[in-house]
Write a protein that holds these residues in place. Structure first.
Motif, short mmCIF file in Angstrom:
data_model
loop_
_atom_site.label_atom_id
_atom_site.label_comp_id
_atom_site.label_asym_id
_atom_site.label_seq_id
_atom_site.Cartn_x
_atom_site.Cartn_y
_atom_site.Cartn_z
N GLU A 10 -57.98 40.33 56.48
CA GLU A 10 -59.46 40.16 56.54
C GLU A 10 -59.77 42.36 55.65
O GLU A 10 -61.08 41.57 54.52
CB GLU A 10 -60.06 40.08 57.37
CG GLU A 10 -61.06 39.86 57.86
CD GLU A 10 -62.28 39.51 56.81
OE1 GLU A 10 -63.24 39.52 55.86
OE2 GLU A 10 -61.62 38.24 56.41
N HIS A 11 -58.49 43.18 56.85
CA HIS A 11 -59.90 44.40 56.85
C HIS A 11 -59.66 44.53 54.92
O HIS A 11 -60.05 45.50 54.00
CB HIS A 11 -58.61 45.14 57.24
CG HIS A 11 -59.58 46.52 57.36
ND1 HIS A 11 -60.22 46.75 58.30
CD2 HIS A 11 -59.46 47.47 56.92
CE1 HIS A 11 -60.68 47.77 58.30
NE2 HIS A 11 -60.25 48.76 57.07
N ILE A 12 -57.83 44.04 54.50
CA ILE A 12 -57.58 44.48 53.16
C ILE A 12 -58.65 43.99 51.66
O ILE A 12 -59.37 44.37 51.40
CB ILE A 12 -56.58 43.76 52.82
CG1 ILE A 12 -55.42 44.54 53.12
CG2 ILE A 12 -55.82 44.50 51.23
CD1 ILE A 12 -54.09 44.57 53.42
N THR A 79 -55.54 48.36 63.39
CA THR A 79 -55.45 47.92 64.12
C THR A 79 -56.10 49.06 64.75
O THR A 79 -56.58 49.63 63.99
CB THR A 79 -53.44 48.19 65.48
OG1 THR A 79 -54.20 49.36 64.71
CG2 THR A 79 -53.22 47.50 65.55
N LYS A 80 -56.78 49.20 65.96
CA LYS A 80 -58.32 49.77 65.96
C LYS A 80 -57.87 50.28 67.48
O LYS A 80 -57.65 49.25 68.06
CB LYS A 80 -59.42 49.76 66.69
CG LYS A 80 -60.28 49.51 65.18
CD LYS A 80 -61.65 48.67 65.26
CE LYS A 80 -62.26 49.04 63.98
NZ LYS A 80 -63.79 48.46 64.10
N GLU A 81 -58.12 51.42 68.33
CA GLU A 81 -57.01 51.73 69.07
C GLU A 81 -58.85 53.22 69.96
O GLU A 81 -57.69 53.93 69.42
CB GLU A 81 -56.00 52.28 69.30
CG GLU A 81 -55.03 51.07 69.35
CD GLU A 81 -53.06 51.38 68.94
OE1 GLU A 81 -53.06 52.40 69.77
OE2 GLU A 81 -52.55 50.70 68.76
N GLY A 82 -59.11 53.11 70.32
CA GLY A 82 -60.03 53.92 71.22
C GLY A 82 -60.67 54.31 69.69
O GLY A 82 -61.59 53.51 68.61
N LEU A 83 -61.03 55.81 68.98
CA LEU A 83 -61.86 55.91 68.18
C LEU A 83 -60.19 56.35 67.09
O LEU A 83 -61.05 56.22 66.05
CB LEU A 83 -61.80 57.38 68.42
CG LEU A 83 -62.79 57.93 69.27
CD1 LEU A 83 -63.75 59.30 69.52
CD2 LEU A 83 -64.41 56.19 69.17
N GLN A 84 -59.13 55.51 67.17
CA GLN A 84 -58.14 55.55 65.82
C GLN A 84 -58.11 54.18 65.40
O GLN A 84 -57.98 53.02 65.66
CB GLN A 84 -56.70 55.41 66.60
CG GLN A 84 -56.60 57.45 66.97
CD GLN A 84 -56.75 58.30 65.98
OE1 GLN A 84 -55.80 58.71 64.46
NE2 GLN A 84 -57.21 59.19 66.17
N GLU A 85 -58.37 54.16 63.98
CA GLU A 85 -57.98 52.62 62.77
C GLU A 85 -56.99 53.17 61.92
O GLU A 85 -56.84 53.84 61.39
CB GLU A 85 -58.85 52.16 63.32
CG GLU A 85 -60.01 52.40 62.06
CD GLU A 85 -61.81 51.94 61.58
OE1 GLU A 85 -61.70 50.88 62.80
OE2 GLU A 85 -62.23 52.60 60.86
#
Length: 106
Positions: A10-12, A79-85
């Motif tokens: 979906e992101h791609i 993935t999204k982990e906190g502010l990191q994606e």
């Protein structure tokens, strides 16, 4: 074989739509980093004659034969982990990774 999670696909797909062109994404490896190899990821505007083409959830993943040796069996996730994606490679061929996770060896 290279696979995508639904989230990665979906992101791609969203990026390709915003970009307005592209066949899919091209993944590979290059010599780099403290552990020896690093992943590469870029948009692919054309399918090259030597490319191996995998499709998952409507998105094409292109890989050159030399990189496929190191990537066979890999699953690409977003993935999204906190502010990191970002994209995350689950590669069964990896034996060691550097502490920052940017490079690996097989």
């Amino acid at each position: 074989m290279i696979t995508l999670t639904p989230n990665a696909a979906e992101h791609i797909r969203s990026f390709l739509t915003k970009r307005g062109k592209g066949e899919g994404i091209r993944i590979g490896v290059k010599t780099s980093g403290c552990s020896g190899m690093a992943y590469t990821l870029e948009f692919a505007d054309e399918i090259l004659p030597d490319d191996l083409v995998f499709e998952g959830h409507g998105v094409k993943v292109l890989v050159d034969p030399k990189s496929h040796i190191y990537l066979d069996g890999t699953e690409l996730d977003f993935t999204k982990e906190g502010l990191q994606e970002g994209f995350k490679f689950a590669n069964p061929n990896v034996k060691n990774e550097c502490g920052c996770g940017e490079s690996f060896n097989v």
